[in-house]
Design a protein around this motif. Sequence first.
Motif, mmCIF file in Angstrom:
data_model
loop_
_atom_site.group_PDB
_atom_site.id
_atom_site.type_symbol
_atom_site.label_atom_id
_atom_site.label_comp_id
_atom_site.label_asym_id
_atom_site.label_seq_id
_atom_site.Cartn_x
_atom_site.Cartn_y
_atom_site.Cartn_z
ATOM 1 N N HIS A 45 2.850 10.109 -1.219
ATOM 2 C CA HIS A 45 4.221 9.946 -1.684
ATOM 3 C C HIS A 45 4.796 11.343 -1.893
ATOM 4 O O HIS A 45 4.090 12.254 -2.311
ATOM 5 N N SER A 46 6.069 11.506 -1.608
ATOM 6 C CA SER A 46 6.661 12.837 -1.725
ATOM 7 C C SER A 46 7.722 12.921 -2.813
ATOM 8 O O SER A 46 8.289 13.989 -3.021
ATOM 9 N N GLN A 47 7.999 11.823 -3.495
ATOM 10 C CA GLN A 47 9.042 11.832 -4.515
ATOM 11 C C GLN A 47 8.609 11.026 -5.736
ATOM 12 O O GLN A 47 7.719 10.184 -5.653
ATOM 13 N N GLY A 48 9.291 11.291 -6.827
ATOM 14 C CA GLY A 48 9.114 10.486 -8.028
ATOM 15 C C GLY A 48 7.772 10.654 -8.702
ATOM 16 O O GLY A 48 7.048 11.617 -8.476
ATOM 17 N N LYS A 49 7.426 9.658 -9.510
ATOM 18 C CA LYS A 49 6.218 9.763 -10.330
ATOM 19 C C LYS A 49 4.932 9.732 -9.516
ATOM 20 O O LYS A 49 3.885 10.130 -9.997
ATOM 21 N N TRP A 50 4.994 9.258 -8.261
ATOM 22 C CA TRP A 50 3.789 9.205 -7.427
ATOM 23 C C TRP A 50 3.689 10.373 -6.441
ATOM 24 O O TRP A 50 2.805 10.379 -5.588
ATOM 25 N N ALA A 51 4.570 11.338 -6.553
ATOM 26 C CA ALA A 51 4.550 12.482 -5.626
ATOM 27 C C ALA A 51 3.161 13.117 -5.600
ATOM 28 O O ALA A 51 2.568 13.392 -6.641
ATOM 29 N N GLY A 52 2.639 13.297 -4.401
ATOM 30 C CA GLY A 52 1.321 13.895 -4.220
ATOM 31 C C GLY A 52 0.175 12.911 -4.235
ATOM 32 O O GLY A 52 -0.951 13.251 -3.883
ATOM 33 N N GLU A 53 0.449 11.672 -4.620
ATOM 34 C CA GLU A 53 -0.596 10.640 -4.663
ATOM 35 C C GLU A 53 -0.743 9.989 -3.288
ATOM 36 O O GLU A 53 0.238 9.857 -2.548
ATOM 37 N N PRO A 54 -1.956 9.570 -2.916
ATOM 38 C CA PRO A 54 -2.135 8.880 -1.629
ATOM 39 C C PRO A 54 -1.237 7.652 -1.521
ATOM 40 O O PRO A 54 -0.980 6.970 -2.511
ATOM 41 N N PHE A 55 -0.768 7.396 -0.324
ATOM 42 C CA PHE A 55 0.155 6.287 -0.069
ATOM 43 C C PHE A 55 -0.666 5.024 0.182
ATOM 44 O O PHE A 55 -1.148 4.786 1.282
ATOM 45 N N ILE A 56 -0.826 4.216 -0.843
ATOM 46 C CA ILE A 56 -1.523 2.940 -0.736
ATOM 47 C C ILE A 56 -0.451 1.867 -0.535
ATOM 48 O O ILE A 56 0.427 1.700 -1.382
ATOM 49 N N LEU A 57 -0.515 1.170 0.572
ATOM 50 C CA LEU A 57 0.509 0.178 0.877
ATOM 51 C C LEU A 57 0.438 -1.016 -0.069
ATOM 52 O O LEU A 57 -0.646 -1.529 -0.354
ATOM 53 N N ASP A 58 1.586 -1.451 -0.520
ATOM 54 C CA ASP A 58 1.716 -2.631 -1.360
ATOM 55 C C ASP A 58 1.250 -3.856 -0.569
ATOM 56 O O ASP A 58 1.498 -3.955 0.631
ATOM 57 N N PRO A 59 0.579 -4.800 -1.222
ATOM 58 C CA PRO A 59 0.114 -5.993 -0.507
ATOM 59 C C PRO A 59 1.233 -6.740 0.245
ATOM 60 O O PRO A 59 0.997 -7.269 1.324
ATOM 61 N N TRP A 60 2.453 -6.750 -0.299
ATOM 62 C CA TRP A 60 3.556 -7.424 0.398
ATOM 63 C C TRP A 60 3.818 -6.769 1.751
ATOM 64 O O TRP A 60 3.975 -7.455 2.758
ATOM 65 N N TYR A 61 3.862 -5.429 1.764
ATOM 66 C CA TYR A 61 4.077 -4.723 3.031
ATOM 67 C C TYR A 61 2.932 -4.992 4.008
ATOM 68 O O TYR A 61 3.145 -5.152 5.208
ATOM 69 N N LEU A 62 1.715 -5.006 3.499
ATOM 70 C CA LEU A 62 0.564 -5.267 4.366
ATOM 71 C C LEU A 62 0.648 -6.648 5.014
ATOM 72 O O LEU A 62 0.526 -6.778 6.233
ATOM 73 N N GLU A 63 0.861 -7.656 4.210
ATOM 74 C CA GLU A 63 0.836 -9.039 4.703
ATOM 75 C C GLU A 63 2.042 -9.418 5.554
ATOM 76 O O GLU A 63 1.917 -10.209 6.491
ATOM 77 N N ASN A 64 3.206 -8.871 5.222
ATOM 78 C CA ASN A 64 4.433 -9.303 5.885
ATOM 79 C C ASN A 64 4.975 -8.337 6.920
ATOM 80 O O ASN A 64 5.896 -8.689 7.655
ATOM 81 N N PHE A 65 4.435 -7.147 6.979
ATOM 82 C CA PHE A 65 4.972 -6.140 7.894
ATOM 83 C C PHE A 65 3.871 -5.452 8.711
ATOM 84 O O PHE A 65 3.815 -5.586 9.924
ATOM 85 N N ILE A 66 2.983 -4.766 8.047
ATOM 86 C CA ILE A 66 1.978 -3.945 8.739
ATOM 87 C C ILE A 66 0.968 -4.796 9.507
ATOM 88 O O ILE A 66 0.741 -4.571 10.698
ATOM 89 N N MET A 67 0.366 -5.776 8.863
ATOM 90 C CA MET A 67 -0.663 -6.573 9.545
ATOM 91 C C MET A 67 -0.108 -7.377 10.726
ATOM 92 O O MET A 67 -0.710 -7.348 11.809
#
Length: 145
Positions: free
Chosen positions: A11-33
């Motif tokens: 992540h490059s912004q906000g409170k998660w900046a610098g943290e690994p980008f772990i995809l939300d389960p909604w994105y995984l199930e409905n978009f990525i997979m």
Amino acid sequence: MVEFFSRFLCHSQGKWAGEPFILDPWYLENFIMPLFGWVRADGLRRYRQTYIELPKKQGKSAVASGVGLYGLVGDGEAGSHCYSFGADKDQARVVHAEAISMVEWSPELDAVLDVNKTTGEIRYPATKSHYKCSSSSQRGKHGIK
């Protein structure tokens, strides 16, 4: 795709900046997979296009940026042309600027990708591929703008 996000993107912004980008389960199930997990017998993906509509602040730009970067380096396709499109140049730049930030936050991607600060183009010299932003605001042009 899931490994690419968590291993190479932060992540490059906000409170998660610098943290690994772990995809939300909604994105995984409905978009990525559905888009990247289903492959036809000939090796091509089952779907070539998608349309997703979400309200503001749901991470659309960040996920779209990661998908664009995956298309640039993760597919291993020579001469890949990836684009962030928008109704106007400023809208197109939102996703593209996020992709540039993700490259800058990732030592692995930063080492293999060239970012042109003037044009905003991201190039992958190893496969002669690029990632650009474009808009529909240029009247009178045909094809890629």
